[in-house]
Every structure is written in C-alpha cells, then in structure tokens.
Design a protein around this motif. Structure first.
Motif, PDB file in Angstrom:
ATOM      1  N   HIS A   1      -2.239  22.692  -9.905  1.00 39.48           N
ATOM      2  CA  HIS A   1      -3.177  22.406 -11.001  1.00 39.48           C
ATOM      3  C   HIS A   1      -4.626  22.336 -10.515  1.00 39.48           C
ATOM      4  O   HIS A   1      -5.522  21.970 -11.289  1.00 39.48           O
ATOM      5  N   GLY A   2      -4.884  22.667  -9.242  1.00 35.38           N
ATOM      6  CA  GLY A   2      -6.237  22.620  -8.710  1.00 35.38           C
ATOM      7  C   GLY A   2      -6.643  21.264  -8.193  1.00 35.38           C
ATOM      8  O   GLY A   2      -7.839  21.033  -7.963  1.00 35.38           O
ATOM      9  N   GLY A   3      -5.681  20.347  -7.984  1.00 37.96           N
ATOM     10  CA  GLY A   3      -5.990  19.013  -7.483  1.00 37.96           C
ATOM     11  C   GLY A   3      -5.364  18.775  -6.121  1.00 37.96           C
ATOM     12  O   GLY A   3      -5.128  19.701  -5.349  1.00 37.96           O
ATOM     13  N   ASP A   4      -5.052  17.508  -5.833  1.00 34.76           N
ATOM     14  CA  ASP A   4      -4.440  17.158  -4.553  1.00 34.76           C
ATOM     15  C   ASP A   4      -3.769  15.801  -4.679  1.00 34.76           C
ATOM     16  O   ASP A   4      -3.959  15.082  -5.684  1.00 34.76           O
ATOM     17  N   ALA A   5      -2.981  15.447  -3.665  1.00 32.71           N
ATOM     18  CA  ALA A   5      -2.245  14.179  -3.645  1.00 32.71           C
ATOM     19  C   ALA A   5      -2.437  13.525  -2.287  1.00 32.71           C
ATOM     20  O   ALA A   5      -2.400  14.195  -1.251  1.00 32.71           O
ATOM     21  N   THR A   6      -2.659  12.217  -2.283  1.00 29.51           N
ATOM     22  CA  THR A   6      -2.836  11.461  -1.038  1.00 29.51           C
ATOM     23  C   THR A   6      -2.080  10.146  -1.140  1.00 29.51           C
ATOM     24  O   THR A   6      -1.771   9.669  -2.243  1.00 29.51           O
ATOM     25  N   LEU A   7      -1.801   9.561   0.024  1.00 31.52           N
ATOM     26  CA  LEU A   7      -1.163   8.246   0.135  1.00 31.52           C
ATOM     27  C   LEU A   7      -2.048   7.361   0.989  1.00 31.52           C
ATOM     28  O   LEU A   7      -2.631   7.821   1.981  1.00 31.52           O
ATOM     29  N   GLU A   8      -2.136   6.078   0.630  1.00 30.42           N
ATOM     30  CA  GLU A   8      -2.909   5.137   1.433  1.00 30.42           C
ATOM     31  C   GLU A   8      -2.294   3.756   1.315  1.00 30.42           C
ATOM     32  O   GLU A   8      -1.586   3.447   0.345  1.00 30.42           O
ATOM     33  N   THR A   9      -2.563   2.924   2.314  1.00 31.99           N
ATOM     34  CA  THR A   9      -2.066   1.558   2.334  1.00 31.99           C
ATOM     35  C   THR A   9      -3.046   0.647   1.609  1.00 31.99           C
ATOM     36  O   THR A   9      -4.261   0.714   1.854  1.00 31.99           O
ATOM     37  N   ARG A  10      -2.554  -0.184   0.729  1.00 34.99           N
ATOM     38  CA  ARG A  10      -3.415  -1.111  -0.001  1.00 34.99           C
ATOM     39  C   ARG A  10      -3.798  -2.282   0.895  1.00 34.99           C
ATOM     40  O   ARG A  10      -2.980  -2.763   1.696  1.00 34.99           O
ATOM     41  N   PRO A  11      -5.030  -2.784   0.808  1.00 39.07           N
ATOM     42  CA  PRO A  11      -5.426  -3.933   1.637  1.00 39.07           C
ATOM     43  C   PRO A  11      -4.567  -5.164   1.364  1.00 39.07           C
ATOM     44  O   PRO A  11      -4.280  -5.937   2.288  1.00 39.07           O
ATOM     45  N   GLU A  12      -4.146  -5.348   0.109  1.00 38.17           N
ATOM     46  CA  GLU A  12      -3.323  -6.513  -0.222  1.00 38.17           C
ATOM     47  C   GLU A  12      -1.844  -6.282   0.024  1.00 38.17           C
ATOM     48  O   GLU A  12      -1.020  -7.155  -0.282  1.00 38.17           O
ATOM     49  N   GLY A  13      -1.489  -5.112   0.560  1.00 39.03           N
ATOM     50  CA  GLY A  13      -0.097  -4.803   0.861  1.00 39.03           C
ATOM     51  C   GLY A  13       0.468  -3.773  -0.101  1.00 39.03           C
ATOM     52  O   GLY A  13       0.116  -3.739  -1.273  1.00 39.03           O
ATOM     53  N   GLY A  14       1.374  -2.958   0.419  1.00 39.21           N
ATOM     54  CA  GLY A  14       1.975  -1.939  -0.411  1.00 39.21           C
ATOM     55  C   GLY A  14       1.278  -0.593  -0.260  1.00 39.21           C
ATOM     56  O   GLY A  14       0.408  -0.407   0.594  1.00 39.21           O
ATOM     57  N   LEU A  15       1.696   0.355  -1.098  1.00 39.87           N
ATOM     58  CA  LEU A  15       1.175   1.712  -1.044  1.00 39.87           C
ATOM     59  C   LEU A  15       0.452   2.077  -2.345  1.00 39.87           C
ATOM     60  O   LEU A  15       0.739   1.493  -3.397  1.00 39.87           O
ATOM     61  N   ARG A  16      -0.443   3.033  -2.230  1.00 38.45           N
ATOM     62  CA  ARG A  16      -1.124   3.580  -3.395  1.00 38.45           C
ATOM     63  C   ARG A  16      -1.077   5.111  -3.282  1.00 38.45           C
ATOM     64  O   ARG A  16      -1.611   5.684  -2.322  1.00 38.45           O
ATOM     65  N   ALA A  17      -0.433   5.744  -4.221  1.00 35.03           N
ATOM     66  CA  ALA A  17      -0.420   7.203  -4.306  1.00 35.03           C
ATOM     67  C   ALA A  17      -1.494   7.622  -5.313  1.00 35.03           C
ATOM     68  O   ALA A  17      -1.505   7.139  -6.444  1.00 35.03           O
ATOM     69  N   ARG A  18      -2.383   8.521  -4.874  1.00 35.30           N
ATOM     70  CA  ARG A  18      -3.497   8.947  -5.730  1.00 35.30           C
ATOM     71  C   ARG A  18      -3.387  10.460  -5.953  1.00 35.30           C
ATOM     72  O   ARG A  18      -3.341  11.240  -5.000  1.00 35.30           O
ATOM     73  N   ILE A  19      -3.391  10.842  -7.214  1.00 38.78           N
ATOM     74  CA  ILE A  19      -3.373  12.246  -7.606  1.00 38.78           C
ATOM     75  C   ILE A  19      -4.684  12.552  -8.310  1.00 38.78           C
ATOM     76  O   ILE A  19      -5.073  11.851  -9.248  1.00 38.78           O
ATOM     77  N   THR A  20      -5.377  13.594  -7.865  1.00 37.56           N
ATOM     78  CA  THR A  20      -6.626  14.027  -8.500  1.00 37.56           C
ATOM     79  C   THR A  20      -6.381  15.382  -9.155  1.00 37.56           C
ATOM     80  O   THR A  20      -5.831  16.294  -8.541  1.00 37.56           O
ATOM     81  N   LEU A  21      -6.785  15.488 -10.418  1.00 42.74           N
ATOM     82  CA  LEU A  21      -6.613  16.713 -11.186  1.00 42.74           C
ATOM     83  C   LEU A  21      -7.941  17.099 -11.823  1.00 42.74           C
ATOM     84  O   LEU A  21      -8.740  16.211 -12.173  1.00 42.74           O
ATOM     85  N   PRO A  22      -8.229  18.382 -11.970  1.00 48.20           N
ATOM     86  CA  PRO A  22      -9.464  18.774 -12.654  1.00 48.20           C
ATOM     87  C   PRO A  22      -9.479  18.247 -14.078  1.00 48.20           C
ATOM     88  O   PRO A  22      -8.498  18.304 -14.795  1.00 48.20           O
ATOM     89  N   GLY A  23     -10.623  17.688 -14.466  1.00 45.77           N
ATOM     90  CA  GLY A  23     -10.755  17.118 -15.797  1.00 45.77           C
ATOM     91  C   GLY A  23     -11.296  18.082 -16.805  1.00 45.77           C
ATOM     92  O   GLY A  23     -11.464  17.742 -17.965  1.00 45.77           O
TER      93      GLY A  23
END
Length: 465
Positions: free
Chosen positions: A443-465
């Motif tokens: 879709h022209g975007g991307d996906a990333t994973l990162e660790t949350r400072p307060e614990g746990g994971l955050r999956a971020r998906i960016t898509l063209p708006g």
C-alpha cells in the motif's frame, strides 16, 4: 530454442516495440528554448515600446543669473539648488566655457574672475551638450530670436556641475544641483518596468507550467505505482523524452510483475508438491516403533502446517486486489469487535474517521494479525488510529513481556518466531508479521516494531493518507 527462451525473446521484442512506438511531439529542449525565446521577445517588445512612447528626460537648465542670485540670497524658489561651505580650494578648470561662465557669475556678484570656479565638465562631456550646442549654420542666417535663444543656452549650466565662490578666509561657498535620486523620469521608468513585469510574468508562468506539467504527471504516476505495483500503466502525453520514460517504465513494471509472479508460482508449486512425499512418509511410519513414529509424526505435522501457511501467504500476496476509498476506523472497529465477541481484551481508541485508498481484505488481515499477536503474547491489545501530516498511522500496543532488541529487527522475517518452543499454539508459524509488512508496503507504507518505555510492544503501521 526452448519454449521459455522463445517466450522471453518474444516478450522482449514486444517490449522493445512498445518502447519505440511513441507519440510525436515537440522535444522538451525545443519547448524550453521556445519558452525562453518568447519571454525575451516580449521583454524586447516592451523595451521598444518604452523607447517610442516614453519621452526622454528634460534637462534642467540653470542660468548664470539664477546661480548668482542664489549665491547672494541662499534661496532658490524651485529648491533645485543646494549650497555648502568648504575649506578645500577648487582646482582650476581647463575648459574655456567653464572659465567664461565663472567670469559671468563673478561679474554679476561684483567679484574678481578668480573668485568663481565653475566645474561643469570634470566627469566628461556634459549630458545633452550636443543637443544644446548651436548647430553649424548650413543655410540662410539665423534670425535674431534664435540667436538670442542659443546665446542664452551658451550662458547656462545643465547636468552635473559645481560652482565654487570664494567668501574669504580660505572658505568657499559650493553650489551644485539638488538632484533627487528618484526623479520624475526615473519614476516613469520604474512604473513601466512594473507594468512590463505584470504583463510578462503571467505569460511566462503559463508557458512554464505547460512545459513542466507532463513531468509532474509522470512523478505522480510513479508515486502511485510505488504504492500499488499492479497499478495501471502510465498513459502520459507530452514531449518525446517524457513519453519514452513512461513507455520504458511501463515495460519495467510489466517485467517486474511477471518476474515476481513466476517466482511466486514456483514457490507455491514446490510447497504443493512437498505434500505428496510427506503423505508417503506418514504411511510408512505406521509400521515404525511407537516412539519413533510419534516423534516423526509431530515433525511431519509441523512441516505440513508450514507448507500450508506458506501457500496461504503466497496466495494472499498474489491475488488480485481492488483498491477503493474506505474508512480505516470503521474497518478497525469490525476487527476489534470480532475479538471482543470472543471475550478477548481489546480496546480501540475513539477518534475521527480516517479515509484512505486500500484493499479491504488485506488491511483487515493486517489489523487482525497485529491484534491477534498482542492478545496471544500479552493477553490484551490497544489500537490507536491517527493522521500524521500526509500519512495514516495504525498502532497496536500491549503491556506484555516485549522482545529482545535483536528479535525486533528480525521479527518481520518469514518463519521467524521469538518464542522458541515447537508448540504452534504458542509460537505460531512465523508468517504473521511478514504478511503485515508485505501488505503495508504493497500500500506504499511500512511496518515497524518498538519497545514501549512503560513495557510491552508497539507495532506501528504507516500508510499513505
């Protein structure tokens, strides 16, 4: 020649034929040259109009009587003269005309001729000197009136000049024209320049926009192709250079899609054919010792699941998609409601509708994979949707154990599992996040994973708006 080689040669020949068949038009070089030439011609036409329509500046003529009167009173009714006191002795002039004018002014003031120094030609010939000089008589004698007019001009100062009058004690009164920087003639020139700019600028802007419009269309089409590899071929009409680039790009797109489809079909065929030997192995294990049979059957079953997951992944990535305008928040609500109906702990943060262009089944599977992973490994999921400038962001976060930094980098690799157990119910197959990234990039975007400072994971998906 083999069939595949013949097909490849035929496709290559067809591609080259498509590249050669281009619409005939003016080359971009000629368009830019014509634009510059037209603009220069317009400017020259306006300059010529300035020469014809605008009168030349009229010189201001100062008589010797006016200079003498200003030296006596220090007042000029027209305020065209200014005076100052200087202690610098002026250099004597070599011009007979300047000496004669100085003597006339000195006589009018009742001073000796050496007390008045006129410098009217110090920087060269005075402006308009030839125009004001009496012409050489070529015919009948001039009348008395015309003689008087030329005599008056001969006894006048014009252009830049300096008259220095000795006031005694080493002090000199210096008189010169009070010339304004922005005289009437210069103001008329500036106004005409602004009019010319107002006339030429819109024409140049329209012509330049017409020249670069095909390039902008080509850029937009390439951006659209980056978002959707199966987008329609470029149909641009413009200079031959742009048409050639569009045609070559269409051929490249077709070749890339054909290459990916061939490799994907090969992978699907291999995965499908592996099921037959696995089935034969299962049948032969029926007569094996129980311990060996149980252990081997587990491996065969895991391999069968991997093959099935790979075929499903390939099938999802190669199916024909239909892009349409959709409300991403409504789509996310349908996914989270399905999990909530099963009793899972999932929350979708409230917000405004987010309209994008995408494929409904693919995006629904993307959100479902992320929410399912969060529930499987952390027991709950929180979904956030928001717009960041020209992109739409999907965030799925949890408060679970998280992942190691090295695992975050490899998490999107096919068949990678951070949970190292052999239990598919806890570790999965390892294609969920790979599918997520594939859909996002399609879709022209991307996906990333990162660790949350307060614990746990955050999956971020960016898509063209």
């Amino acid at each position: 020649m083999s069939t595949a080689a013949a097909t490849s040669a035929r496709d290559t020949g067809a591609d080259e034929g498509r590249v050669r068949r281009l619409p005939q038009s003016w080359p971009l070089f000629l368009r830019i040259f014509a634009l510059m030439l037209i603009t220069v011609l317009l400017v020259q036409v306006l300059n010529f109009a300035t020469l014809l329509l605008m009168p030349p500046p009229t010189p201001i003529i100062f008589s010797t009587t006016r200079i003498a009167a200003f030296a006596r009173t220090g007042v000029d009714p027209a305020r065209l003269l200014k005076t100052e006191i200087s202690t610098r002795r002026p250099d004597p002039t070599d011009s007979p005309r300047d000496r004669r004018l100085g003597a006339i002014i000195a006589t009018d003031l009742g001073l000796p001729a050496s007390a008045v120094v006129v410098e009217a030609e110090r920087s060269g010939r005075p402006m308009f000197a030839d125009a004001l000089r009496p012409p050489i008589p070529m015919g009948p004698p001039l009348g008395p009136r015309r003689h008087r007019n030329f005599a008056a001009l001969e006894n006048a100062l014009f252009g830049p000049f300096v008259v220095s009058i000795d006031t005694g004690g080493g002090r000199w009164r210096v008189i010169r024209p009070n010339s304004a920087i922005m005289g009437p003639w210069r103001i008329r020139i500036i106004l005409w320049f602004l009019v010319a700019l107002a006339v030429v600028a819109p024409i140049a802007w329209l012509l330049a926009r017409r020249v670069v419009k095909p390039i902008g269309q080509f850029t937009a089409a390439v951006e659209r192709l980056g978002r959707d590899p199966r987008a329609e071929p470029l149909t641009l009409i413009g200079p031959p250079e742009i048409a050639e680039a569009a045609s070559a790009f269409n051929v490249m797109q077709e070749r890339l899609n054909r290459y990916v489809e061939d490799r994907t079909t090969l992978i699907a065929a291999v995965a499908h054919d592996l099921r037959t030997p696995l089935m034969r192995l299962s049948l032969r294990l029926e007569k094996a010792p129980e311990a060996l049979r149980i252990a081997t059957e587990d491996d065969i079953q895991e391999m069968s699941h991997r093959i099935g997951a790979a075929m499903a992944f390939v099938r999802d990535m190669t199916r024909n998609v239909r892009r349409q305008r959709l409300d991403l928040r409504s789509l996310a609500e349908s996914v989270t409601d399905e999990f909530a109906d099963r009793g899972d702990d999932v929350v979708l943060q409230a917000g405004d509708p987010l309209t994008i262009e995408g494929d409904v089944p693919s995006l629904k599977a993307l959100i479902g994979n992320l929410v399912g992973n969060a529930i499987k490994y952390a027991g709950h999921a929180e979904v956030l949707l928001y717009r960041d400038r020209d992109t739409v962001v999907i965030e799925v976060q949890d408060r679970g154990p998280g992942m190691q930094p090295d695992d975050l980098i490899r998490a999107f690799e096919p068949f990678f599992r951070a949970e190292q157990s052999r239990n598919r119910d806890t570790g999965g197959i390892g294609l969920g996040l790979a599918s997520v990234r594939a859909v996002a990039r399609a879709h022209g975007g991307d996906a990333t994973l990162e660790t949350r400072p307060e614990g746990g994971l955050r999956a971020r998906i960016t898509l063209p708006g």
